[in-house]
Enzyme design. Sequence first.
Site, short mmCIF file in Angstrom:
data_model
loop_
_atom_site.label_atom_id
_atom_site.label_comp_id
_atom_site.label_asym_id
_atom_site.label_seq_id
_atom_site.Cartn_x
_atom_site.Cartn_y
_atom_site.Cartn_z
CE LYS A 147 -2.15 -0.90 3.84
NZ LYS A 147 -1.85 -2.31 4.11
CB THR A 148 3.53 2.40 2.33
OG1 THR A 148 2.73 2.10 3.46
CG2 THR A 148 4.28 3.68 2.58
CB SER A 149 5.56 0.67 -2.29
OG SER A 149 6.42 0.26 -1.27
CB THR A 169 9.50 -1.87 5.13
OG1 THR A 169 10.05 -1.00 4.16
CG2 THR A 169 8.48 -1.12 5.93
#
Lengths: 571, 116
Positions: A21-23, A501
């Site tokens: 999601k973040t990427s 991460t």
Amino acid sequence: MWTDNLNSKYLFFTGKGGVGKTSLACAAAIHLASEATPVLLVSTDPASNLDEVLGRSLGASPVEIEGVKGLFAANLDPAAAALTYRERAVAPYRGLLPDAAIRSMEEQFSGSCTLEIAAFDEFTTLLGGTETAARYAHVVFDTAPTGHTLRLLALPAAWTGFIDTNTSGMSCLGPLAALKQQEALYRSSLTALRDEARTTIVLVARADAASLQEAARASLELGALGICNQHLVVNGLVERISTTDQVATALQNRCSVALAHLPDALRDLPISTVHLMSNPLVGLAALQSLKTPDAVSLSPVTVGVLPEVPISLDPLIDNLLRCNHGVIMTMGKGGVGKTTVAVKIAESLARTGAPVLLTTTDPAGRGTSLLNNELNNLTIERIDPTVEVQKYRDEVLAASSGRIDEHGLALLEEDLRSPCTEEIAVFRAFATAVARGNDHYVVIDTAPTGHTILLMDAAEAYHREVLRTQSEMPESVRQLLPRLRDPEYTRVILVTLPEPTPVHEAKELHDDLQRAGISSCAWVVNQSFLASGTREPLLLRKASLEGRWIDEVLQVSPLTVVLPWSEGNLH
Amino acid sequence: MSKLKVYDPAMCCSTGVCGPQVDMTLVGFAADLDWLKRQGVEVERYNLSQQPAAFVANSVVSEEVRRDINVLPILLVDDEIVCRGRYPLRTELADLFSIKDEGRPGLLRVIPQTGD
């Protein structure tokens, strides 16, 4: 391009932990900023890794990201927001009220309600406020893992309803009068979410059944809240690799089977795909490379060397068997395989004939249906928030009937509809599961990191509460923190992937736990391509990057095991 | 009719349902205040953690709190303290305002509950 059609005013990225999601939110924000500026990228995850992905340290106020013109980013950290909120409330009364009064006020602002309210406050200001809308061309939310995201997204609906129906004039959410002033903001937040012209929900999934099912669940839940403009992104797709390599073939098969059997809820959604990258999507250069397909054949492949570690759970199981009961908690970032590891541990322990209880506090409630349970001494339970809330409400109402009149009962029923009730109910269920470690092995597959930290925080807050009041406290709650702190009673196992991460988040979790007086007994590095024996170039390149992260784990872990990538792995 | 003002200690909220165990005293008192309102008494309730301004503004209350924070809750009728350090029973509230309680039995927190 996978970002085609992702150009709403508000974009929300949601999905199971670890799907990227973040990427993808970062890559989308970078792309949007190349077309219209300014763009705001916000994380609402209590365990946000936006800092690491962007390679910048972020705070609650948006800062422009160097290297991407017009891109601003901020981290809405609920804990920090709660502190600000508390200070705003207490500061004016220092000197006016005695120190004892100030201290007792501060204490009341350290509970989970304050966290929830403070985070919600910031969230609605961004979404429902006119200031943000006017300033930014696009606002991209990198939301927290699914369960938490949905709660966050459901809040405007739930709380708006709560304000409408609460007539007692007292409320868990602070003085109702103050909330009434916010009501317009809450309503406009909900309207923005439901407006297809303004909001797109980007459901992110990996090409595997579990993660697509989770996306389908989220899709239905959001649809039920009237949030229907949804887009599916399948991340990490492996296709059209011609190979005889077993691991690559299995991975490729899993992708094609999963896509061929898309859950019904997702079939009619617009879909885009992103191919598996050999490099982790961390840092601006890597994020910008998402625009082009991975250049598999460009550089020569170096074969990585696996550090000297056991590649099975056996040493860990032997360690656990030294004590014949107790709590075993698997913890780590979402998507690292906490459920898989918990299931394997529970099965191994049960095979020795010992009574084992496997329980999950994951709000998404996956996992417990995934085990073919043939062992009589292995019990599987799920802490389901809806069920727990109902049980708790029934219990409270039953205890109260006969002690208060029907008006009082109606009042109580209304108060029990407050958003805090779920937090309390789940917490008590967790405490009950932990208490059963007295005469069982209790394997707890905990919720993703952010939620877990909140849970631990709650334990700490309740612990203080216990010491202060001592009254009417369930024994299980009274004993919770001492039990979690007893290394003979509770064994914490940190689970990670051999990627930056997840390793860094697990290390932060390790530190947080230590601050709370809880130590971890072992680390499991899950889903290693390096240990899998693959010879396929793309996967080899991925594998060659793993050694560094396994080494990082070895430096902090008392006992480390590595598990090879396997097809049947559940997130 | 006179007005009742209740100054609660610092609490997350005054409902009694927040916390690891429901506080039946608070639940019962909320029901009693609700009953009192239905009898026509005007009730105002302040929580130290949420409405500290009300504690500062009232000289009687701020004087009491300055001396000892544990004096809360304080109940005032027309700025005169009628109860401190505990929540009164419904019969006491009825007496304060000369209301004849219709005598619904067992309304109050008579049974001290033990934890499970």
